[in-house]
Design a protein around this motif. Structure first.
Motif, PDB file in Angstrom:
ATOM      1  N   ARG A  18      46.512  34.746  37.740  1.00 55.75           N
ATOM      2  CA  ARG A  18      45.465  35.086  38.685  1.00 55.75           C
ATOM      3  C   ARG A  18      45.632  36.548  39.068  1.00 55.75           C
ATOM      4  O   ARG A  18      46.744  37.037  39.198  1.00 55.75           O
ATOM      5  CB  ARG A  18      45.650  34.182  39.909  1.00 55.75           C
ATOM      6  CG  ARG A  18      44.686  34.420  41.023  1.00 55.75           C
ATOM      7  CD  ARG A  18      45.034  33.500  42.190  1.00 55.75           C
ATOM      8  NE  ARG A  18      44.317  33.924  43.380  1.00 55.75           N
ATOM      9  CZ  ARG A  18      44.597  33.490  44.589  1.00 55.75           C
ATOM     10  NH1 ARG A  18      45.572  32.624  44.785  1.00 55.75           N
ATOM     11  NH2 ARG A  18      43.900  33.905  45.618  1.00 55.75           N
ATOM     12  N   PHE A  19      44.518  37.251  39.246  1.00 54.93           N
ATOM     13  CA  PHE A  19      44.579  38.667  39.617  1.00 54.93           C
ATOM     14  C   PHE A  19      45.385  38.823  40.902  1.00 54.93           C
ATOM     15  O   PHE A  19      45.108  38.172  41.901  1.00 54.93           O
ATOM     16  CB  PHE A  19      43.171  39.207  39.813  1.00 54.93           C
ATOM     17  CG  PHE A  19      43.136  40.679  40.129  1.00 54.93           C
ATOM     18  CD1 PHE A  19      43.481  41.609  39.163  1.00 54.93           C
ATOM     19  CD2 PHE A  19      42.777  41.128  41.385  1.00 54.93           C
ATOM     20  CE1 PHE A  19      43.468  42.957  39.445  1.00 54.93           C
ATOM     21  CE2 PHE A  19      42.762  42.484  41.683  1.00 54.93           C
ATOM     22  CZ  PHE A  19      43.101  43.395  40.703  1.00 54.93           C
ATOM     23  N   SER A  20      46.409  39.656  40.869  1.00 55.81           N
ATOM     24  CA  SER A  20      47.299  39.699  42.029  1.00 55.81           C
ATOM     25  C   SER A  20      47.544  41.117  42.522  1.00 55.81           C
ATOM     26  O   SER A  20      48.533  41.394  43.173  1.00 55.81           O
ATOM     27  CB  SER A  20      48.625  39.029  41.679  1.00 55.81           C
ATOM     28  OG  SER A  20      49.214  39.690  40.593  1.00 55.81           O
ATOM     29  N   LEU A  21      46.620  42.020  42.195  1.00 58.97           N
ATOM     30  CA  LEU A  21      46.713  43.350  42.799  1.00 58.97           C
ATOM     31  C   LEU A  21      45.761  43.386  43.991  1.00 58.97           C
ATOM     32  O   LEU A  21      45.032  42.428  44.232  1.00 58.97           O
ATOM     33  CB  LEU A  21      46.369  44.415  41.759  1.00 58.97           C
ATOM     34  CG  LEU A  21      47.374  44.463  40.602  1.00 58.97           C
ATOM     35  CD1 LEU A  21      46.918  45.426  39.531  1.00 58.97           C
ATOM     36  CD2 LEU A  21      48.757  44.853  41.103  1.00 58.97           C
ATOM     37  N   TYR A  22      45.785  44.485  44.719  1.00 61.02           N
ATOM     38  CA  TYR A  22      45.024  44.538  45.965  1.00 61.02           C
ATOM     39  C   TYR A  22      43.580  44.942  45.710  1.00 61.02           C
ATOM     40  O   TYR A  22      43.316  46.046  45.255  1.00 61.02           O
ATOM     41  CB  TYR A  22      45.695  45.491  46.944  1.00 61.02           C
ATOM     42  CG  TYR A  22      47.080  45.033  47.306  1.00 61.02           C
ATOM     43  CD1 TYR A  22      47.258  44.051  48.269  1.00 61.02           C
ATOM     44  CD2 TYR A  22      48.193  45.525  46.652  1.00 61.02           C
ATOM     45  CE1 TYR A  22      48.517  43.582  48.583  1.00 61.02           C
ATOM     46  CE2 TYR A  22      49.460  45.068  46.961  1.00 61.02           C
ATOM     47  CZ  TYR A  22      49.613  44.101  47.923  1.00 61.02           C
ATOM     48  OH  TYR A  22      50.859  43.631  48.233  1.00 61.02           O
ATOM     49  N   GLU A  45      48.496  38.011  52.004  1.00 57.98           N
ATOM     50  CA  GLU A  45      49.146  38.310  50.719  1.00 57.98           C
ATOM     51  C   GLU A  45      49.267  37.056  49.857  1.00 57.98           C
ATOM     52  O   GLU A  45      49.019  37.089  48.663  1.00 57.98           O
ATOM     53  CB  GLU A  45      50.541  38.900  50.946  1.00 57.98           C
ATOM     54  CG  GLU A  45      50.537  40.226  51.649  1.00 57.98           C
ATOM     55  CD  GLU A  45      50.575  41.419  50.707  1.00 57.98           C
ATOM     56  OE1 GLU A  45      50.714  41.208  49.495  1.00 57.98           O
ATOM     57  OE2 GLU A  45      50.453  42.545  51.205  1.00 57.98           O
ATOM     58  N   GLU A  87      47.539  34.222  50.288  1.00 52.09           N
ATOM     59  CA  GLU A  87      46.237  33.608  50.020  1.00 52.09           C
ATOM     60  C   GLU A  87      45.512  34.333  48.891  1.00 52.09           C
ATOM     61  O   GLU A  87      44.904  33.712  48.037  1.00 52.09           O
ATOM     62  CB  GLU A  87      45.382  33.623  51.291  1.00 52.09           C
ATOM     63  CG  GLU A  87      44.103  32.817  51.130  1.00 52.09           C
ATOM     64  CD  GLU A  87      43.262  32.810  52.394  1.00 52.09           C
ATOM     65  OE1 GLU A  87      43.826  32.574  53.465  1.00 52.09           O
ATOM     66  OE2 GLU A  87      42.057  33.044  52.284  1.00 52.09           O
ATOM     67  N   ARG A  88      45.571  35.652  48.876  1.00 49.66           N
ATOM     68  CA  ARG A  88      44.872  36.389  47.829  1.00 49.66           C
ATOM     69  C   ARG A  88      45.666  36.445  46.539  1.00 49.66           C
ATOM     70  O   ARG A  88      45.204  36.986  45.550  1.00 49.66           O
ATOM     71  CB  ARG A  88      44.593  37.814  48.297  1.00 49.66           C
ATOM     72  CG  ARG A  88      43.594  37.853  49.425  1.00 49.66           C
ATOM     73  CD  ARG A  88      43.078  39.253  49.599  1.00 49.66           C
ATOM     74  NE  ARG A  88      42.221  39.339  50.774  1.00 49.66           N
ATOM     75  CZ  ARG A  88      41.937  40.476  51.383  1.00 49.66           C
ATOM     76  NH1 ARG A  88      42.442  41.600  50.920  1.00 49.66           N
ATOM     77  NH2 ARG A  88      41.164  40.500  52.444  1.00 49.66           N
ATOM     78  N   THR A 110      48.330  38.145  46.017  1.00 48.10           N
ATOM     79  CA  THR A 110      49.037  39.406  45.807  1.00 48.10           C
ATOM     80  C   THR A 110      50.534  39.259  46.070  1.00 48.10           C
ATOM     81  O   THR A 110      51.316  40.074  45.630  1.00 48.10           O
ATOM     82  CB  THR A 110      48.483  40.500  46.730  1.00 48.10           C
ATOM     83  OG1 THR A 110      48.464  40.001  48.068  1.00 48.10           O
ATOM     84  CG2 THR A 110      47.075  40.867  46.333  1.00 48.10           C
TER      85      THR A 110
END
Ligand code: ATP
Ligand code: MG
Lengths: 316, 377
Positions: free
Chosen positions: A89-93, B208, B210-211, B213
């Motif tokens: 899953r995309f995990s950058l900001y 952090e 939840e998204r 990241t």
């Protein structure tokens, strides 16, 4: 770094439970240094969970192993310094720009000449012009490419890529695999999970996992042999009608269609040949014996996985 | 925790500031909430309501009585609706809200005043809404004194003259103790800081995970303390800004004094911010989503408002409520602000309150560190 100096990853008996569900079950894997190792398996089979355990993001409930010579249970910080992990899953900001994201990652790894490296990564990506665009506004494929760039900034010795090309267009995928091979040639080890057959065939080694158990693993070319799969190729005539008929035939393991061609396979060679000879006598189609390919092998494995789903508790 | 990296810490810090700047709504809320609340509460403080409906129970009448009632009327605090004939009728009017006050002139009032027996005028007040009635109640004694003094000059002087010709007894009904409004403003600071600091910290950290990241962040060699400090410090600064805005508004809009030691206030206030951030951090280790973090934060806000002594006097609460209240940081910060701002306290006076906050902080730290996971499970 003792007896398995040639292995980038070597794990034994990895087990992970969530609640009472065993998601990864006594999993073994040996990844030779510098190889491209494909990690395949149906959805929910435990690929992501396994990769997370290897880089210290999840604590295994059982098992042990080493990653780049560091113990996965006790030395995860050392592992993290040398591993590039690209999450599924995309995990950058999303609320940072592309440049800010890369710069942040570079700082996390305390890289020397950070700006130069970030600039180079942006250049390689072809994102120089859009460096100040918010990451959240990128298309899915571009996000993937940016994630890949971010996890390679610190020039890791091992790349753990979790479905890196999901949603990426064919041209970008080819570029991506070219890059992977280039890195591999330089000695970087790559463990990559994928659902694409055309990517699986590019790997040196393959492991296939279902229900958290490793079903099969080995050099990519030998997988069909290991399964013991035999195949006849059939073409000509009314191929659809024949496909229907063969699917009904209990002696045939599986029928896979590739355009106007059928690949008829099974593990029981005698039974399969019997079917072939009956049809050859009829003379309606052209039957040729051939080596089973990876495609058939995976279709076969996937079909097996689906069957297991139907048996309650069969997997646990 | 061998080698904390300043570079990584500052990277997290910078990132957090950038994100804060881009999240306009949250940013506006962080500054807007204190101002809005202060104005809302401040309005209640400013309103010293007049023309409150009042009934009279006249068990005596005469020139002094008339003078007293007339001056109450002219004070603008009391509007006389009419007379009631007995205690019961008056109580009913208070209960159903037709009147805020019932003035009871006792039997033989005139005679007793003249004899110097100092009789009682009873003012029954609906104190369920203390801010509404307290101004009038406070004004009453003065009004009545003046009226009686006037009507007694020329008339027969009581012999011997007592200290006061009569006394006014106030019965506050439905809420035996009522807060003076000026107490609310210093208390409000504690509530506002609790609300925003706890919630913002919890939400920022849960965001952090939840998204997603968090996964990339944890895959780097970053250490938990670097993340924790990097994420928390920007919000400490937000707390500073909120407090500055708040103190200025309290001073210049509402004339709330600041009598005590600024140093004592500053130290107590930093301690309070720190403990709130830790509570926020603790919540973030429990909550799975930003929504949950928000809900848990609101859940903790309720006892902060109800049991800290902000709305109801702490001493008047039952033992169990006081016990819960003592575990709430805002309870102690409230005392600090009231002592320092209103009573002119210095560092030594608030030492016990700070010790209490310190003890709460220690417990919260131990729990949250034991809950903090450097992994995803
Ligand atoms: N944090 C978690 N809590 C509970 N169950 C989980 C958790 N993470 C994963 N699982 C479960 O573990 C199983 C394996 O998940 P995993 O993500 O490893 O599969 P995968 O092979 O990566 O699948 P996909 O191909 O869809 O990415 C799934 O059944 C999933 O529901
Ligand atoms: Mg996965």
């Amino acid at each position: 770094m003792t007896d398995n100096a040639d292995l980038a990853i070597s794990v034994r008996g990895l087990t992970k439970r969530f609640g009472d569900k065993t998601v990864v079950d006594r999993f073994d894997m040996d990844v030779p240094r510098g190889s491209i190792y494909g990690f395949l398996g149906p959805n929910g089979s435990g690929k992501t969970t396994t990769i997370r355990m290897m880089c210290g993001l999840l604590v295994p409930d059982g098992g042990e192993g080493e990653c780049l010579g560091y113990d996965i249970l006790t030395q995860s910080r050392r592992i993290k310094e040398h591993v590039g992990y690209m999450t599924q899953r995309f995990s950058l900001y999303e609320d940072l720009t592309i440049r800010e994201n890369l710069d942040f990652m570079a700082r996390m790894f305390r890289l020397k000449d950070r700006t130069a490296r970030v600039d180079k990564a942006l250049d390689d990506l072809g994102l120089k012009d859009r460096a100040d665009q918010l990451a959240g506004t990128l298309s899915g494929g571009w996000k993937q490419r940016m994630s890949l760039a971010a996890c390679m900034l610190h020039e890791p010795r091992l790349l753990l890529l979790d479905e890196p090309t999901a949603g990426v267009d064919p041209k970008a995928r080819r570029d991506f695999w070219d890059e992977i091979r280039r890195l591999s040639a330089k000695g970087v080890t790559v463990l990559v999970s994928t659902h694409y057959m055309d990517e699986a065939v590019q790997c040196d080694f393959i492991a296939y996992i279902a229900y958290g158990r490793r079903l099969i693993s080995g050099p990519a070319g030998e997988i069909p042999n290991i399964i013991g799969l035999h195949t006849w190729q059939v073409e000509g005539g009314d191929i659809s009608a024949l496909e229907e008929e063969l699917r009904e035939d209990e002696r045939v393991g599986q029928v896979a269609r590739f355009g106007p061609v059928l690949h008829v396979s099974g593990t029981d060679q005698a039974a399969l040949d019997e079917v072939a000879h009956e049809h050859i006598k009829r003379g309606t189609h052209k039957w040729t014996a051939r080596e089973a390919g990876l495609e058939e092998a995976f279709i076969y494995l996937m079909a097996g996985a689906r069957d297991n789903f139907a048996v309650p508790g069969g997997a646990q | 925790m061998i080698s904390l990296s300043f570079a990584r810490f500052s990277a997290v810090l910078i990132k957090e500031f950038v994100q804060m700047r881009r999240d306009r709504v949250t940013f506006a809320m962080m500054i807007g909430i204190p101002v809005m609340q202060l104005l809302l509460f401040g309005y209640a403080i400013n309103s010293d309501p007049k023309h409150l409906p009042t009934l009279v129970q006249m068990d005596d009448s005469g020139p002094i009585t008339r003078a007293v009632l007339a001056s109450m009327q002219t004070s603008d605090y009391f509007d006389f609706l009419g007379a009631v004939t007995g205690r019961e009728e008056g109580d009913r009017a208070l209960r159903d809200g037709t009147a805020n006050f019932v003035v009871v002139i006792p039997q033989n009032f005139e005679r007793d005043v003249l004899r110097g027996l100092s009789p009682d005028i009873l003012l029954a007040a609906d104190a369920s809404d203390p801010t509404a009635t307290s101004g009038a109640v406070a004004a009453l004694t003065g009004i009545v004194d003046a009226a009686v003094a006037q009507s007694l000059t020329g008339a027969r002087q009581p012999e011997p003259r007592p200290a006061a010709p009569f006394t006014v007894t106030v019965h506050r009904q439905f809420n035996p103790e009522s807060e003076t409004p000026i107490n609310i403003v210093p208390g409000l600071l504690g509530v506002i800081l609790s609300m925003t600091m706890v919630m913002i910290t919890a939400v920022a950290i849960v965001r952090e995970s939840e998204r997603g990241t968090m996964e990339a962040l944890l895959a780097t060699p970053v250490r938990p303390l670097e993340v924790m400090f990097g994420k928390i410090i920007p919000y400490i600064l937000v707390g500073y800004v909120q407090t500055a805005v708040f103190l200025l508004a309290a001073r210049f809009l509402f004339d709330v004094p600041f009598l005590g030691s600024p140093l004592a206030f500053f130290i107590g206030f930093n301690l309070f911010i720190a403990v709130n951030l830790m509570v926020g951090f603790l919540i973030s280790t429990v909550a799975r989503s930003q929504m949950q973090a928000m809900q848990i934060s609101f859940f903790t806000l309720l006892p902060t408002i109800l049991l800290s002594g902000f709305l109801f006097p702490f001493a008047g609460m039952p033992g169990w409520a006081q016990a819960i209240g003592s575990a709430i940081p805002a309870t102690h910060f409230l005392r600090i602000t009231r002592k320092v701002m209103l009573k002119g306290a210095g560092l030594a006076d608030i030492a016990s309150d700070m010790a209490a906050i310190g003890a709460i902080a220690a417990v919260v730290i131990v729990i949250s560190l034991s809950r903090y996971r450097q992994t995803l499970d």
